[in-house]
Design a protein around this motif. Sequence first.
Motif, mmCIF file in Angstrom:
data_model
loop_
_atom_site.group_PDB
_atom_site.id
_atom_site.type_symbol
_atom_site.label_atom_id
_atom_site.label_comp_id
_atom_site.label_asym_id
_atom_site.label_seq_id
_atom_site.Cartn_x
_atom_site.Cartn_y
_atom_site.Cartn_z
ATOM 1 N N GLY A 1 46.118 40.195 47.021
ATOM 2 C CA GLY A 1 46.502 41.443 46.350
ATOM 3 C C GLY A 1 47.875 41.429 45.707
ATOM 4 N N ASP A 2 48.724 40.458 46.054
ATOM 5 C CA ASP A 2 50.011 40.351 45.377
ATOM 6 C C ASP A 2 49.846 39.903 43.931
ATOM 7 N N ARG A 3 48.648 39.366 43.602
ATOM 8 C CA ARG A 3 48.392 38.882 42.240
ATOM 9 C C ARG A 3 47.185 39.547 41.576
ATOM 10 N N VAL A 4 46.251 40.040 42.374
ATOM 11 C CA VAL A 4 45.056 40.709 41.829
ATOM 12 C C VAL A 4 45.310 42.211 41.794
ATOM 13 N N LYS A 5 45.169 42.803 40.618
ATOM 14 C CA LYS A 5 45.418 44.242 40.468
ATOM 15 C C LYS A 5 44.138 45.054 40.307
ATOM 16 N N TYR A 6 43.013 44.390 40.062
ATOM 17 C CA TYR A 6 41.755 45.109 39.842
ATOM 18 C C TYR A 6 40.681 44.547 40.768
ATOM 19 N N TRP A 7 40.194 45.421 41.647
ATOM 20 C CA TRP A 7 39.190 45.068 42.635
ATOM 21 C C TRP A 7 37.925 45.892 42.419
ATOM 22 N N ASN A 8 36.788 45.227 42.426
ATOM 23 C CA ASN A 8 35.483 45.895 42.387
ATOM 24 C C ASN A 8 34.807 45.608 43.721
ATOM 25 N N THR A 9 34.555 46.624 44.531
ATOM 26 C CA THR A 9 34.070 46.384 45.887
ATOM 27 C C THR A 9 32.659 45.811 45.913
ATOM 28 N N VAL A 10 31.702 46.516 45.314
ATOM 29 C CA VAL A 10 30.300 46.103 45.363
ATOM 30 C C VAL A 10 29.716 46.175 43.959
ATOM 31 N N ASN A 11 29.060 45.111 43.557
ATOM 32 C CA ASN A 11 28.451 45.082 42.235
ATOM 33 C C ASN A 11 27.104 45.792 42.248
ATOM 34 N N GLU A 12 26.947 46.738 41.360
ATOM 35 C CA GLU A 12 25.718 47.507 41.120
ATOM 36 C C GLU A 12 24.912 47.782 42.390
ATOM 37 N N PRO A 13 25.448 48.609 43.302
ATOM 38 C CA PRO A 13 24.707 48.920 44.532
ATOM 39 C C PRO A 13 23.360 49.563 44.275
#
Length: 509
Positions: free
Chosen positions: A184-196
């Motif tokens: 998270g120190d480098r990733v600013k965009y998180w998608n938890t679950v793809n197309e539930p």
Amino acid sequence: MQPYASSLMLAFLLTLILLSLGVEVHGADYYTINDFPADFIFGAGSTAYQVEGAANEDGRTPSIWDTFAHAGLAGGATGDVACDEYHKYKADVQLMVETGLEAYRFSISWSRLIPNGRGPLNLKGLQYYNNLIDELLSNGIQPHVTLHNFDLPQALEDEYGGWVSRDIIEDFRDYADACFREFGDRVKYWNTVNEPNVFAIGGYDQGAVPPQRCSPPFGVKNCTKGNSTTEPYLVVHHILLAHSSAVRLYRRKYRSKQQGFVGISVYTFGFLPQTNTEEDVLAVKRARDFLVGWVLEPLMNGDYPASMKTRAGARIPAFTDRESKQVKGSSDFIGLIYYTISNISDNQDSLKQKSRDFGRDMAANILETSRLFTAEEFLIAPWGLQQVLETFKVLYGNPPIFIYENGQRTARNISLEDVSRVKYLQAHIGGVLDALRNGSNTKGYFAWSFLDLLELLDGYKSAFGLYYVDLDDPHLTRYPKLSAKWYSQFLKGRKTSSIVTPIQFPSSS
């Protein structure tokens, strides 16, 4: 009919008239990247099992997708080698640089990072994702990371049934915590679950995708376990609780320092009523509720759409007051998965049936679905994407949107002159520009997919990639298609056209 519904209906009718006259309906025909907002992001995407390979290397354990593929259900293909991005990520990032990508959407293999689904991290897996993220950033490419894409660790599926159990909520939160902490120190965009929504319908109602659960007579596969009448609802319920639990943790523990954003993605069509009747217009609303509102209404309002609760009754789980408050407002952005349109008509027989599964609950025929997903190519209908973006603006409060998947399906072959993909991308990006000019809060567009990769249902028989991967070459050499050249020209600021100079296919000798 509400004013917005009347406007949408007029747009539908205008489109139908144009189509009936043989007029091609596209978005903005000529534009440059400079016509988009300065902070609008363009990229391309992939997912772990579809590109990484190295499925049995460095401590990775099987996911439910491995199990599905090895049972011969992914077109007879597996991701054991795939595109071998696990070993070729540096070269692939250089291709991204040459193309001009500003962002790359990829997923983390849970079973590579945490082989047993919970417990200690696999240091080799940790090193791989650190290396990939660092390589992207050192080349000016923004990482967008998905945590779950149809690939739950098989260990958790075996232990308690995976997403059908509430046990998954804590395990997913802990997995997300590890990813936030390590990356998270480098990733600013998180998608938890793809197309539930598609994961639940395909995996637990139809049994057509991992983990292949369904019950007679509803499933399209020979499932050996599952319950199509209840499990799709249960799975999405648990996904929403797991997602919101991970977001709550991120906001409490990481956001002040990392300044990132956490969202979830949803699959949708451009919904079109089959006729201009009140019945079909209402059927469109039901179809949208059951496919999209199923995920978005809880995120926006804390509960499922009224039409779903009425139709499904006790089979759809209820949120407690605490859960409703946790889920509501728990997405910083929405990831949008869009490919084509779907014609909808009212089906009163389905409404009256007493023996119900999710599909009958939907109570509307998606008339074009079978044809669209067995045809080689999708209809080029960017106005369908514009309609979706307009609907999200009106019905769901105009949330920030990243279009995480949009691309043209073709047969997989050695031709690099994918003219239909060029036309598709040119038209749909133009449609996004039109939507932006009309007030859409869309923040980025990701072409699907960067490479020709393992597709969920038909393995390597179809292709969406900007780059062809020669599977007969032991080096899995990548070759740019016409679409890669077009996208590169656009990203580097040149005026677009749906026709560009053809590329000659190099010899792989």
